[in-house]
Design a protein around this motif. Structure first.
Motif, PDB file in Angstrom:
ATOM      1  N   SER A 348      23.602  49.637  56.416  1.00 58.67           N
ATOM      2  CA  SER A 348      22.256  49.966  55.589  1.00 58.67           C
ATOM      3  C   SER A 348      22.707  49.767  54.232  1.00 58.67           C
ATOM      4  CB  SER A 348      22.009  51.382  55.965  1.00 58.67           C
ATOM      5  OG  SER A 348      22.903  52.221  55.505  1.00 58.67           O
ATOM      6  N   SER A 349      21.611  49.167  53.505  1.00 55.09           N
ATOM      7  CA  SER A 349      21.823  49.090  52.041  1.00 55.09           C
ATOM      8  C   SER A 349      22.161  50.426  51.276  1.00 55.09           C
ATOM      9  CB  SER A 349      20.547  48.352  51.513  1.00 55.09           C
ATOM     10  OG  SER A 349      19.381  49.364  51.570  1.00 55.09           O
ATOM     11  N   SER A 350      21.639  51.492  51.778  1.00 52.53           N
ATOM     12  CA  SER A 350      21.951  52.897  50.952  1.00 52.53           C
ATOM     13  C   SER A 350      23.385  53.018  50.901  1.00 52.53           C
ATOM     14  CB  SER A 350      21.195  53.774  51.457  1.00 52.53           C
ATOM     15  OG  SER A 350      21.439  53.838  52.908  1.00 52.53           O
ATOM     16  N   SER A 351      24.169  52.997  52.214  1.00 50.37           N
ATOM     17  CA  SER A 351      25.192  53.319  52.340  1.00 50.37           C
ATOM     18  C   SER A 351      26.367  52.320  51.644  1.00 50.37           C
ATOM     19  CB  SER A 351      25.896  53.386  53.823  1.00 50.37           C
ATOM     20  OG  SER A 351      25.619  52.061  54.516  1.00 50.37           O
ATOM     21  N   ALA A 352      25.755  51.107  51.653  1.00 49.09           N
ATOM     22  CA  ALA A 352      26.717  50.054  50.957  1.00 49.09           C
ATOM     23  C   ALA A 352      26.704  50.186  49.488  1.00 49.09           C
ATOM     24  CB  ALA A 352      26.161  48.489  51.265  1.00 49.09           C
ATOM     25  N   GLY A 353      25.419  50.409  49.022  1.00 50.20           N
ATOM     26  CA  GLY A 353      25.325  50.593  47.292  1.00 50.20           C
ATOM     27  C   GLY A 353      26.255  51.934  46.893  1.00 50.20           C
ATOM     28  N   SER A 354      26.498  52.836  47.660  1.00 53.49           N
ATOM     29  CA  SER A 354      26.814  53.997  47.255  1.00 53.49           C
ATOM     30  C   SER A 354      28.499  54.025  47.368  1.00 53.49           C
ATOM     31  CB  SER A 354      26.416  55.265  48.268  1.00 53.49           C
ATOM     32  OG  SER A 354      26.882  55.186  49.457  1.00 53.49           O
ATOM     33  N   ASP A 355      29.035  52.935  48.116  1.00 52.87           N
ATOM     34  CA  ASP A 355      30.453  52.825  48.012  1.00 52.87           C
ATOM     35  C   ASP A 355      30.994  51.807  47.215  1.00 52.87           C
ATOM     36  OD1 ASP A 355      32.752  51.810  50.986  1.00 52.87           O
ATOM     37  OD2 ASP A 355      33.387  52.769  49.131  1.00 52.87           O
ATOM     38  N   GLU A 356      31.832  52.264  46.125  1.00 49.88           N
ATOM     39  CA  GLU A 356      32.182  51.442  45.185  1.00 49.88           C
ATOM     40  C   GLU A 356      33.146  50.332  45.707  1.00 49.88           C
ATOM     41  OE1 GLU A 356      33.088  53.524  41.793  1.00 49.88           O
ATOM     42  OE2 GLU A 356      31.506  54.528  41.213  1.00 49.88           O
ATOM     43  N   GLY A 357      33.763  50.819  46.810  1.00 50.34           N
ATOM     44  CA  GLY A 357      35.034  50.030  47.293  1.00 50.34           C
ATOM     45  C   GLY A 357      34.363  48.761  47.712  1.00 50.34           C
ATOM     46  N   THR A 358      33.197  48.631  48.010  1.00 45.38           N
ATOM     47  CA  THR A 358      32.557  47.200  48.512  1.00 45.38           C
ATOM     48  C   THR A 358      32.266  46.305  47.432  1.00 45.38           C
ATOM     49  OG1 THR A 358      30.509  48.183  48.748  1.00 45.38           O
ATOM     50  CG2 THR A 358      32.130  48.157  50.631  1.00 45.38           C
ATOM     51  N   GLU A 359      32.073  46.665  46.113  1.00 45.05           N
ATOM     52  CA  GLU A 359      31.671  46.093  45.096  1.00 45.05           C
ATOM     53  C   GLU A 359      32.758  44.942  44.752  1.00 45.05           C
ATOM     54  OE1 GLU A 359      28.801  45.776  43.273  1.00 45.05           O
ATOM     55  OE2 GLU A 359      27.994  47.132  45.066  1.00 45.05           O
ATOM     56  N   TYR A 360      32.439  44.082  44.337  1.00 47.00           N
ATOM     57  CA  TYR A 360      33.179  42.582  43.695  1.00 47.00           C
ATOM     58  C   TYR A 360      33.299  42.643  42.249  1.00 47.00           C
ATOM     59  CZ  TYR A 360      34.900  38.038  42.526  1.00 47.00           C
ATOM     60  OH  TYR A 360      35.558  37.244  42.030  1.00 47.00           O
ATOM     61  N   TYR A 361      34.413  42.466  41.873  1.00 52.80           N
ATOM     62  CA  TYR A 361      34.567  42.347  40.349  1.00 52.80           C
ATOM     63  C   TYR A 361      35.763  41.475  40.157  1.00 52.80           C
ATOM     64  CZ  TYR A 361      32.201  46.952  40.011  1.00 52.80           C
ATOM     65  OH  TYR A 361      31.486  47.814  39.973  1.00 52.80           O
ATOM     66  N   PRO A 362      35.503  40.281  39.155  1.00 52.59           N
ATOM     67  CA  PRO A 362      36.286  39.249  39.077  1.00 52.59           C
ATOM     68  C   PRO A 362      37.302  39.422  38.067  1.00 52.59           C
ATOM     69  CG  PRO A 362      34.320  38.946  37.608  1.00 52.59           C
ATOM     70  CD  PRO A 362      34.140  40.128  38.497  1.00 52.59           C
ATOM     71  N   HIS A 363      38.269  38.531  37.860  1.00 55.28           N
ATOM     72  CA  HIS A 363      39.412  38.524  37.156  1.00 55.28           C
ATOM     73  C   HIS A 363      38.851  38.154  35.607  1.00 55.28           C
ATOM     74  CE1 HIS A 363      42.509  39.228  40.328  1.00 55.28           C
ATOM     75  NE2 HIS A 363      41.832  38.009  40.627  1.00 55.28           N
ATOM     76  N   LEU A 364      39.444  39.000  34.694  1.00 54.71           N
ATOM     77  CA  LEU A 364      38.548  38.751  33.420  1.00 54.71           C
ATOM     78  C   LEU A 364      39.680  38.574  32.470  1.00 54.71           C
ATOM     79  CD1 LEU A 364      35.766  39.006  31.728  1.00 54.71           C
ATOM     80  CD2 LEU A 364      36.712  41.503  30.944  1.00 54.71           C
ATOM     81  N   VAL A 365      39.821  37.164  31.730  1.00 50.99           N
ATOM     82  CA  VAL A 365      40.787  36.720  30.913  1.00 50.99           C
ATOM     83  C   VAL A 365      40.336  36.846  29.406  1.00 50.99           C
ATOM     84  CG1 VAL A 365      42.198  34.597  30.624  1.00 50.99           C
ATOM     85  CG2 VAL A 365      42.005  35.774  32.818  1.00 50.99           C
ATOM     86  N   PHE A 366      40.910  37.220  28.553  1.00 58.97           N
ATOM     87  CA  PHE A 366      40.627  37.216  27.125  1.00 58.97           C
ATOM     88  C   PHE A 366      41.515  36.110  26.589  1.00 58.97           C
ATOM     89  CE2 PHE A 366      39.779  41.433  28.171  1.00 58.97           C
ATOM     90  CZ  PHE A 366      38.381  41.768  27.726  1.00 58.97           C
ATOM     91  N   LEU A 367      40.982  35.159  26.024  1.00 59.75           N
ATOM     92  CA  LEU A 367      41.542  33.771  25.376  1.00 59.75           C
ATOM     93  C   LEU A 367      41.192  33.848  23.749  1.00 59.75           C
ATOM     94  CD1 LEU A 367      42.952  31.423  25.726  1.00 59.75           C
ATOM     95  CD2 LEU A 367      41.004  30.125  25.889  1.00 59.75           C
ATOM     96  N   GLN A 368      42.310  34.293  23.232  1.00 65.70           N
ATOM     97  CA  GLN A 368      42.302  34.146  21.442  1.00 65.70           C
ATOM     98  C   GLN A 368      42.528  32.705  20.976  1.00 65.70           C
ATOM     99  OE1 GLN A 368      41.444  36.815  19.841  1.00 65.70           O
ATOM    100  NE2 GLN A 368      41.601  35.679  17.930  1.00 65.70           N
ATOM    101  N   ASN A 369      41.421  31.897  20.939  1.00 58.82           N
ATOM    102  CA  ASN A 369      41.473  30.762  20.477  1.00 58.82           C
ATOM    103  C   ASN A 369      41.497  30.530  19.177  1.00 58.82           C
ATOM    104  OD1 ASN A 369      41.322  27.976  20.770  1.00 58.82           O
ATOM    105  ND2 ASN A 369      39.136  27.593  20.680  1.00 58.82           N
ATOM    106  N   LYS A 370      42.031  29.414  18.441  1.00 63.26           N
ATOM    107  CA  LYS A 370      42.262  29.143  17.063  1.00 63.26           C
ATOM    108  C   LYS A 370      43.232  30.354  16.533  1.00 63.26           C
ATOM    109  CE  LYS A 370      37.671  27.053  16.810  1.00 63.26           C
ATOM    110  NZ  LYS A 370      36.460  27.200  16.248  1.00 63.26           N
ATOM    111  N   ALA A 371      44.370  30.588  17.290  1.00 64.44           N
ATOM    112  CA  ALA A 371      45.083  31.663  16.778  1.00 64.44           C
ATOM    113  C   ALA A 371      46.196  31.008  15.674  1.00 64.44           C
ATOM    114  CB  ALA A 371      45.981  32.356  17.820  1.00 64.44           C
TER     115      ALA A 371
END
Length: 517
Positions: A348-371
């Motif tokens: 069910s959509s309700s049970s899936a939305g309440s569970d944060e473990g099923t949420e997907y989050y990507p890798h975030l890379v901070f690139l300091q250009n022109k350092a």
């Protein structure tokens, strides 16, 4: 003839001697009596018929032996009765299956065998006996036909040279990027021509403010080298004329995939003043749900960021100075309005939305250009890591633990535990920093350069070396599952199209834009 009814012996004897005299006989034959005459000309016929020495070509009645080949119904039952009952039961299906194959109807054979009507056509067994086939050969015939059937299904693919060459050819190589989302924020379907049905794919996206070098970084990570002309980059960088006008080069989202099956997504600048200026000065008509131009620009940026957070494995945030607090506030807002990961159909959509473990989050890379040189100082590096960690402390994005400048020997003198909270931060200097450092230091205005044989001090590795280390670390990142099922390249394309349509119709984004107005 005489009165008693007997013929004259003289004339009759002469006539019979001419007609029936055999070549091998010697001397005159006795034809005086009627009994003798009968024995002389009747006995040879009887003798030849009994001995069977008559010439077959002259005997017309010899064709009668064809009566020996009787129809199957009139054959004597003792020879066929014991062998017939066991054979038809197991062999009916194979013979029926192969009848459509002999007529060249491969697909019909499968359907005929699966339906009960397929057992009706046993006529193929009727013409077998007239052709001289014996009952003992019938058990081996279906086996041979089944083998031919299997070879017949594989023959078209094996013998077709076009299909065979198409399977062996490598995927088509892209020479430049194409549009995934145009400047009107509409989805484009041209990218699917370059995708395959395989699951080993990495998706890398980029975000950043205007003029930070997003297109250049993505071109160097994907297919180009620093030595090449920037006009030949797969993602077109900002030209000198565009810089003078203060405009942006990329609009919408550009798509490029490498031979290593890595997808790169270059995006237009977020919170861009040039896009806002274009909307105001050109009197472009805004969508009905947006009343102000700056609201529309911010919502476009949030839609792109939320889209990348859902369909990318790695998202690179490029900045050319440290740091802008509005950028981190924007990232947290995009994470808030990010669409939820689609759940399996049986949940069910309700049970899936309440569970944060099923949420997907990507890798975030901070690139300091022109350092600059001072940015590579260990003390300054520690401060940068600590600040980013504090600003992103409440985020679910994977902004730490997957990329490290200490582990790739950029700072060989620093221990691995030098940074208390190491985040995914990477520093890249100016591309033309080597040209600036070509002038060695001098003792005075007119003196010769000191240490002329040694290269100038830069305070950091070369630009090519750092880009190579950044590429190797990004390519080796983990590829988490984007949805509840493993996606191929083409499945990812359809999944991304559905996510983009959902982002444009998102109720959370609509509510946020209403609050901004």
């Amino acid at each position: 003839m005489s009165e008693s009814g007997h013929s004259q012996p003289g004339l009759y004897g002469i006539e019979r001697r001419r007609r029936w005299k055999e070549p091998g006989s010697s001397g005159p034959q006795n034809l005086s009596g009627p009994g003798g005459r009968e024995r002389d000309y009747i006995a040879p016929w009887e003798r030849e018929r009994r001995d069977g020495s008559e010439d077959p070509s002259t005997n017309v009645m010899q064709k009668t032996p064809i009566i020996l080949s009787k129809p199957p119904a009139e054959r004597p039952p003792p020879s066929t009765a014991p062998a017939a009952p066991p054979a038809p039961a197991p062999l009916e299906k194979p013979i029926v299956l192969m009848k459509p194959r002999e007529e060249g109807k491969g697909p019909v054979a499968g359907t005929g065998a699966s339906t009960p009507e397929g057992t009706v056509p046993p006529p193929p067994t009727a013409p077998a006996p007239p052709k001289g086939e014996k009952e003992g050969q019938r058990p081996t015939q279906p086996v041979y036909q089944i083998q031919n059937r299997g070879m017949g299904t594989a023959a078209p693919t094996a013998m077709d040279p076009v299909v065979g060459q198409a399977k062996l050819l490598p995927p088509e190589r892209m020479k430049h990027s194409i549009k995934l989302v145009d400047d009107q924020m509409n989805w484009c379907d041209s990218a699917i021509e370059y995708l395959l049905d395989q699951t080993d794919v990495l998706v890398v996206g980029v975000l950043g403010l205007q003029g930070t070098g997003k297109s250049m970084v993505m071109s160097l990570l994907s297919a180009n080298t620093p030595e090449e002309d920037q006009r030949a980059y797969v993602f077109r960088a900002q030209s000198a004329e565009m810089k003078e006008r203060g405009g942006n080069q990329t609009s919408g989202i550009d798509f490029f995939i490498t031979q290593e099956r890595i997808v790169f997504l270059d995006t237009q600048p977020i919170l861009s003043p040039s896009i806002l200026d274009h909307l105001i000065n050109n009197d472009r008509k805004l969508p009905p749900e947006y009343n102000l131009p700056h609201t529309y620009v911010e919502m476009q940026s949030l839609q792109i960021a939320a889209f990348l957070f859902t369909v990318c494995h790695v998202v690179i945030v490029v900045q050319d100075w440290f740091t802008d607090l509005s950028l981190y506030r924007f990232l947290q807002t995009a994470e808030m309005v990010k669409p939820s990961t689609p759940s399996p159909s049986h949940e069910s959509s309700s049970s899936a939305g309440s569970d944060e473990g099923t949420e997907y989050y990507p890798h975030l890379v901070f690139l300091q250009n022109k350092a600059r040189r001072e940015d590579f100082c260990p003390r300054k590096l520690r401060q940068m890591h600590l600040m980013i960690d504090q600003l992103m402390a409440h985020s679910h994005l994977r902004y730490k633990g997957t990329l490290s400048m200490l582990q790739c020997n950029v700072f060989p003198g620093l221990p691995p535990d030098f940074l208390d909270a190491e985040v995914n931060l990477f520093l890249v200097p100016f591309m033309d920093s080597e040209a600036e450092n070509e002038n060695p230091p001098r003792a005075g205005p007119g003196s010769s350069p000191l240490f002329s044989l040694l290269p100038g001090y830069r305070g950091h590795p070369s630009f090519q070396s750092l880009v190579s280390k950044l590429r190797s670390q990004v390519m080796s990142m983990a590829r988490p599952q984007l949805s509840h099922t493993i996606l191929t390249e083409k499945n990812w394309f359809h999944y991304a199209a559905r996510i983009w349509d959902g982002v444009k119709k998102s109720s959370a984004l609509a509510e946020y834009s209403r609050l901004l107005a």
